[in-house]
Design an enzyme around this catalytic site. Sequence first.
Site, PDB file in Angstrom:
ATOM      1  N   LYS A 225       0.831  -1.220   0.000  1.00 27.41           N
ATOM      2  CA  LYS A 225       0.000   0.000   0.000  1.00 27.41           C
ATOM      3  C   LYS A 225       0.861   1.265   0.000  1.00 27.41           C
ATOM      4  O   LYS A 225       0.365   2.344  -0.286  1.00 27.41           O
ATOM      5  CB  LYS A 225      -0.900   0.026   1.246  1.00 27.41           C
ATOM      6  CG  LYS A 225      -2.068  -0.954   1.186  1.00 27.41           C
ATOM      7  CD  LYS A 225      -3.031  -0.784   2.347  1.00 27.41           C
ATOM      8  CE  LYS A 225      -2.540  -1.427   3.620  1.00 27.41           C
ATOM      9  NZ  LYS A 225      -2.342  -2.879   3.577  1.00 27.41           N
TER      10      LYS A 225
ATOM     11  N   HIS B  29      -0.072 -15.954   9.025  1.00 29.43           N
ATOM     12  CA  HIS B  29       1.355 -16.171   9.294  1.00 29.43           C
ATOM     13  C   HIS B  29       1.793 -14.909  10.023  1.00 29.43           C
ATOM     14  O   HIS B  29       1.617 -13.794   9.489  1.00 29.43           O
ATOM     15  CB  HIS B  29       2.129 -16.347   7.977  1.00 29.43           C
ATOM     16  CG  HIS B  29       3.620 -16.460   8.167  1.00 29.43           C
ATOM     17  ND1 HIS B  29       4.308 -17.639   8.009  1.00 29.43           N
ATOM     18  CD2 HIS B  29       4.541 -15.529   8.529  1.00 29.43           C
ATOM     19  CE1 HIS B  29       5.602 -17.430   8.260  1.00 29.43           C
ATOM     20  NE2 HIS B  29       5.764 -16.152   8.566  1.00 29.43           N
ATOM     21  N   LEU B  30       2.360 -15.045  11.213  1.00 26.73           N
ATOM     22  CA  LEU B  30       2.564 -13.879  12.081  1.00 26.73           C
ATOM     23  C   LEU B  30       3.335 -12.753  11.398  1.00 26.73           C
ATOM     24  O   LEU B  30       4.417 -12.968  10.839  1.00 26.73           O
ATOM     25  CB  LEU B  30       3.289 -14.270  13.370  1.00 26.73           C
ATOM     26  CG  LEU B  30       3.211 -13.137  14.428  1.00 26.73           C
ATOM     27  CD1 LEU B  30       1.871 -13.166  15.136  1.00 26.73           C
ATOM     28  CD2 LEU B  30       4.345 -13.233  15.428  1.00 26.73           C
ATOM     29  N   HIS B  31       2.786 -11.558  11.448  1.00 25.31           N
ATOM     30  CA  HIS B  31       3.438 -10.377  10.893  1.00 25.31           C
ATOM     31  C   HIS B  31       3.054  -9.161  11.735  1.00 25.31           C
ATOM     32  O   HIS B  31       2.042  -9.165  12.426  1.00 25.31           O
ATOM     33  CB  HIS B  31       3.063 -10.183   9.418  1.00 25.31           C
ATOM     34  CG  HIS B  31       1.592 -10.068   9.178  1.00 25.31           C
ATOM     35  ND1 HIS B  31       0.738 -11.167   9.188  1.00 25.31           N
ATOM     36  CD2 HIS B  31       0.802  -9.001   8.912  1.00 25.31           C
ATOM     37  CE1 HIS B  31      -0.495 -10.762   8.948  1.00 25.31           C
ATOM     38  NE2 HIS B  31      -0.495  -9.458   8.782  1.00 25.31           N
TER      39      HIS B  31
END
Lengths: 305, 305
Positions: B175, B243-245
């Site tokens: 973005k 998925h961890l972010h």
Amino acid sequence: ESRKEGTTATGFPLADLSVRKVLRESARDKTIFLHGQVNSASGDGTDAVVILEKTPFREENISELLKKHTKLQLQMSNDIYSTYHLYLPPELNEIKTTVVYPATEKHLQKYLRREVYLIQETGADYETITLPFIESQSFSIQWVYNILEKKAEADRIIYENPDPTDGFVLIPDLKWDRKQLDDLYLIAICHCRGIKSLRDLTAEHLPLLKNISKEGKEAIVKRFGVSGAQLRVYLHYQPSYYHLHVHFTALSYDAPGSSVERAHLLSDVIDNLELDSGYYRKRTLTFALRADEPLLKKFQEAGRV
Amino acid sequence: ESRKEGTTATGFPLADLSVRKVLRESARDKTIFLHGQVNSASGDGTDAVVILEKTPFREENISELLKKHTKLQLQMSNDIYSTYHLYLPPELNEIKTTVVYPATEKHLQKYLRREVYLIQETGADYETITLPFIESQSFSIQWVYNILEKKAEADRIIYENPDPTDGFVLIPDLKWDRKQLDDLYLIAICHCRGIKSLRDLTAEHLPLLKNISKEGKEAIVKRFGVSGAQLRVYLHYQPSYYHLHVHFTALSYDAPGSSVERAHLLSDVIDNLELDSGYYRKRTLTFALRADEPLLKKFQEAGRV
């Protein structure tokens, strides 16, 4: 003569304004805040603040707008997608303009964009920096007491639980004009005095907080037909005034002050106090301060920023 | 002929569009999403989506805009404050227009505004409703693995800690166009696989989370000159992929997804896990779901909304 199409219909000489500085702008909101000087014969370089804001589309004149456009200029085309610049007759695309004239240095400072800094306030920071600062300020909250005592805005009260310890008054926020539910915004103000903010809350306040949550939502669905599942209910830290109050906003409304560095969901506050009565006394709380806010200076002096 | 001033410069017959429905609008963003039908000889009532958006002011043409206005109409005047409607020549006030044509039912559904509902997900709800739902979906996160394995976007990586357990990759979010720092947006993606979200975090993940916080901020100040005190660092719950972010956005940027019902400050997450390793397994978490999201249906079927 002064109301003629194509001429300036007022005394403010906009065409004679020279822009000195962009004080602030927002690409998202389509606004710009200007510091200008009026250089006409009469103006003598007098300062002015001019705020320009593009206006929202109005459903009722969309068809006219599409029919009467003056040009549609292709920018990009790809398969079924295309983008254009659309040009409209001036009267279908006005700009809201706000003028402060003559403007003082204080006005210029008020509208100037400031850097924003994140503070991580420990429990100890609150006791040694923030609390002394709050107590040194003479923030007047007489207007809050006026509401609670029905000396002002009594006709605006949506709901009241009159209990002096666990009661509160529910009232529309001044930012909400009540013309549409999209930006619904109400405030619950507790009757109990002396609870300055989230920092003062302990398990003893759970009955008050649960009343606000339950009865506030019930009153809003009854009066406005908006259910609890469509409300964002939260406290601010730092609050803008130090008498405990809770914000109710429409979940679909991107309300100012609802971002994670300022808002605390009431349901989380209740859960945390049930987990540990001293949670908000001990806990590090994060919030943002603008460069011109006096509290920031206190944190800087203490070497905490 | 088709490029002549005052006529439609393209094939899309905007003046022949009849508006069937306003799909969505935002008074704050000055946008409106329309479902229309083209009723020209060639159009036969074919569906189109037309998105109109007022454009931001550009600093470089503000002076011209003030000089060339066609009318300034007074609305209100009080002491030094006054408001006006300002009218501009069309070429100084264009509207960005996006057309999807022909549009299918799927396009209309995509742009239609949906009701939003708040979910209070207990630890038990997660186990019995959300987790089975996540596992039943085949969300592909191959694109995440491509980044971690340098099979894609390798040239975009800003920083990496290569440790397979406590390491991560820092990369600009799609973005963010990187043209200005105002809307700075980066993502830290952990190397470790199998941490789906906030719900899976325990004290064993503290080294990973602290690395992301410390090294992520260091890398951002080094590359972009933006200090940690000017960053909002947070996780989403629900996340958009499991998925961890961790999100890093400019504090002064009102980033989408930074509101209290979706964002969790990384510093709070670390504090809560230090307080109680099982905090996020047990805790009720609040988030919003749109009426068309399949997970909402699961909560409704379970009688939890």
